[in-house]
Design a protein around this motif. Structure first.
Motif: not given
Length: 227
Positions: A38, A40, A55, A164, A185, A188-189, A192-193
Motif C-alpha cells: 500500500t 499510501e 513516496t 501514519t 487524510h 488515504i481516507d 483505506g485505513v
C-alpha cells in the motif's frame, strides 16, 4: 480508525516460538508488510507551496521507547529501516538494542536536537516533515508505533509527526486486541485505513504466524571463561 483483532492464534504461536519475540516487533513487521502493498502508507505530503505527495521505496518505523534513566522516564525514538525485509529475530535484536544500548551512540541526533532552542527545534522538525529529500524517511520515519500495552493501558491516539501512527491495546481474556491506526487524510481516507487494518490482521495469521513457527532455536550463550 479502530479494529478489534482476534489474535489468540498469534499469541499461541508467539508463546510456542523458540525465540522471544515481542508484540511490538510483530506489529512493526506486520504493518511494514502491509505498507509494502500500500504505497499510501509509505507516503507523505511535502512542500509548502505547490504541495505534492512523495513516496518512500521502503518503510521506516519510528518506535517510541520508554527508558528509565536516573529514576526518571525518558522517551526515545528509534528508526528501524525496512522492517518488512528483516527477520523477526533480527528485528527483535534491533528493538532490544534500542531499549538497552547506550543512548549517546544510538540517539545522537535526538540528543543534539534537544540542546537547541525550542524555536529552532520546531523549525528543523517542520522542515524535515515537509522535505522532499530522499533522506526524509530515515530522519522522520514513514510510520510510528507507540504502545502502552506493556503497562496494561491503551494510548489510542499518541501524537506523531509521521503520516501514519499505529498503536495497540493489551490482549483481553478472549485473545482480542484493539488496534488503532491514525492517518493523514490527505493521503488515504478512512475506508483505506480500515482495509489496511483488515489486511494487517490477515498478515498476522498468515505470514507472521508462519515465521514464528519456523524460528530456529536461539543461539546458545558462549561459555563463561575462567578469570
Amino acid at each position: 480508525v479502530h479494529r478489534t483483532m482476534r489474535l489468540e492464534p498469534l499469541a499461541a504461536a508467539r508463546a510456542g516460538a523458540r525465540q522471544r519475540i515481542g508484540w511490538a516487533t510483530l506489529f512493526l513487521k506486520g504493518y511494514a508488510l502491509v505498507a509494502r502493498e500500500t504505497p499510501e502508507l509509505r507516503s507523505w505530503v511535502c512542500g509548502r507551496l505547490g504541495r505534492r505527495i512523495a513516496t518512500s521505496s521502503v518503510s521506516v518505523a519510528t518506535l517510541a521507547i520508554n527508558r528509565v534513566e536516573d529514576g526518571h522516564d525518558r522517551l526515545y525514538f528509534a528508526r528501524l529501516v525496512a522492517p518488512e525485509s528483516k527477520s523477526l529475530a533480527d528485528l527483535q535484536a534491533a528493538v532490544d538494542e534500542a531499549a538497552t544500548g547506550p543512548a549517546a551512540e544510538l540517539f545522537p541526533r535526538q540528543l543534539e536536537l534537544e540542546m537547541l532552542p525550542r524555536f529552532l527545534r520546531r523549525a528543523l522538525l517542520r522542515w524535515h516533515v515537509r522535505s522532499r529529500s530522499a533522506k526524509r524517511p530515515r530522519r522522520i520515519g514513514t510510520f510510528s508505533l507507540s504502545t502502552l500495552a506493556g503497562f496494561g493501558a491503551h494510548n489510542a491516539f499518541p501524537p506523531t509527526i509521521c503520516a501514519t501512527g499505529l498503536s495497540y491495546a493489551p490482549l483481553d481474556a478472549a485473545g482480542q486486541c484493539v488496534v488503532t491506526l491514525a492517518a493523514d487524510h490527505r493521503l488515504i481516507d478512512g475506508a483505506g485505513v480500515a482495509r489496511a487494518l483488515e489486511r494487517l490482521e490477515r498478515v498476522f495469521h498468515e505470514e507472521i504466524r508462519a515465521e514464528l513457527s519456523s524460528l530456529p532455536d536461539a543461539a546458545p550463550a558462549p561459555p563463561a571463561t575462567a578469570a
